[in-house]
Design an enzyme around this catalytic site. Structure first.
Site, short mmCIF file in Angstrom:
data_model
loop_
_atom_site.label_atom_id
_atom_site.label_comp_id
_atom_site.label_asym_id
_atom_site.label_seq_id
_atom_site.Cartn_x
_atom_site.Cartn_y
_atom_site.Cartn_z
N CYS A 6 0.84 -1.21 0.00
CA CYS A 6 0.00 0.00 0.00
C CYS A 6 0.87 1.25 0.00
O CYS A 6 0.53 2.26 -0.64
CB CYS A 6 -0.95 0.00 1.20
N ASP A 29 10.33 -6.82 -8.46
CA ASP A 29 10.57 -7.38 -7.14
C ASP A 29 11.96 -6.96 -6.66
O ASP A 29 12.93 -6.99 -7.43
CB ASP A 29 10.48 -8.91 -7.18
N HIS A 45 -6.26 -2.70 -1.23
CA HIS A 45 -5.69 -3.70 -0.34
C HIS A 45 -6.63 -4.90 -0.18
O HIS A 45 -7.71 -4.77 0.38
CB HIS A 45 -5.40 -3.12 1.05
N GLY A 92 3.66 -19.84 1.29
CA GLY A 92 4.89 -19.04 1.29
C GLY A 92 4.64 -17.55 1.17
O GLY A 92 5.54 -16.79 0.79
N HIS A 99 -0.59 -10.43 -4.47
CA HIS A 99 0.33 -10.08 -5.56
C HIS A 99 0.59 -11.30 -6.41
O HIS A 99 0.62 -12.43 -5.91
CB HIS A 99 1.65 -9.52 -5.01
P1 AMP Z 1 5.51 -13.48 -1.15
O1 AMP Z 1 6.51 -14.34 -0.43
O2 AMP Z 1 4.72 -14.24 -2.18
O3 AMP Z 1 4.61 -12.73 -0.18
O4 AMP Z 1 6.35 -12.44 -1.97
C1 AMP Z 1 6.66 -11.17 -1.50
C2 AMP Z 1 7.64 -10.57 -2.46
O5 AMP Z 1 7.70 -9.17 -2.23
C3 AMP Z 1 9.06 -11.11 -2.32
O6 AMP Z 1 9.48 -11.69 -3.56
C4 AMP Z 1 9.88 -9.88 -1.95
O7 AMP Z 1 11.16 -9.88 -2.52
C5 AMP Z 1 9.01 -8.75 -2.48
N1 AMP Z 1 9.15 -7.47 -1.83
C6 AMP Z 1 9.11 -7.20 -0.51
N2 AMP Z 1 9.26 -5.88 -0.29
C7 AMP Z 1 9.38 -5.30 -1.50
C8 AMP Z 1 9.56 -3.95 -1.95
N3 AMP Z 1 9.64 -2.93 -1.09
N4 AMP Z 1 9.66 -3.73 -3.28
C9 AMP Z 1 9.59 -4.74 -4.16
N5 AMP Z 1 9.40 -6.03 -3.80
C10 AMP Z 1 9.31 -6.31 -2.50
#
Ligand code: AMP
Length: 113
Positions: A6, A29, A45, A92, A99
């Site tokens: 958000c 990412d 959200h 995970g 997302h």
């Molecule tokens: P998940 O484990 O499916 O919840 O994936 C979360 C993803 O968000 C991971 O691949 C992280 O590397 C990515 N992530 C977390 N914080 C950020 C951020 N500030 N900008 C870009 N990606 C992010």
């Protein structure tokens, strides 16, 4: 507001944005797992895939259109790519704002770990 995604939507923290519409944001990412690793999110959200329903289902079409745009723009539509959404603990999921990971630029393995 505590949700990190958000905050990205609100432009309170930076991200490398590759697609934006009224409803959807797509950005790189921060810790990529493939040569191309984009996250596609609804600006609204919603915690996970489980939170789509009859009233917001058009967001899923918007997400598909965003994925198509990103794949063509980043030239991974052919030879192809993978879309993943992790759901809750066993899936995970670490960020509780739904997302879709768009992963490409190399051959993906199956099954995933
Ligand atoms: P998940 O484990 O499916 O919840 O994936 C979360 C993803 O968000 C991971 O691949 C992280 O590397 C990515 N992530 C977390 N914080 C950020 C951020 N500030 N900008 C870009 N990606 C992010």
């Amino acid at each position: 507001m505590t949700c990190i995604f958000c905050k990205i939507v609100a432009k309170e923290i930076p991200a490398t944005i590759v697609y934006e519409s009224d409803t959807i944001l797509a950005f790189h990412d921060v810790n990529p797992k493939a040569p191309v690793h984009i996250l596609v999110i609804p600006k609204k959200h919603l915690p996970s895939l489980l939170d789509f329903n009859q009233t917001n289902a058009t967001l899923l079409i918007d997400i598909q259109q965003a994925i198509l745009n990103v794949a063509v723009t980043l030239k991974i539509d052919d030879p192809g790519f993978r879309v993943v959404t992790n759901v809750r603990d066993h899936g995970g999921q670490e960020v509780n704002h739904v997302h879709f990971h768009v992963l490409g630029g190399r051959k993906m393995l199956w099954p995933p770990g």
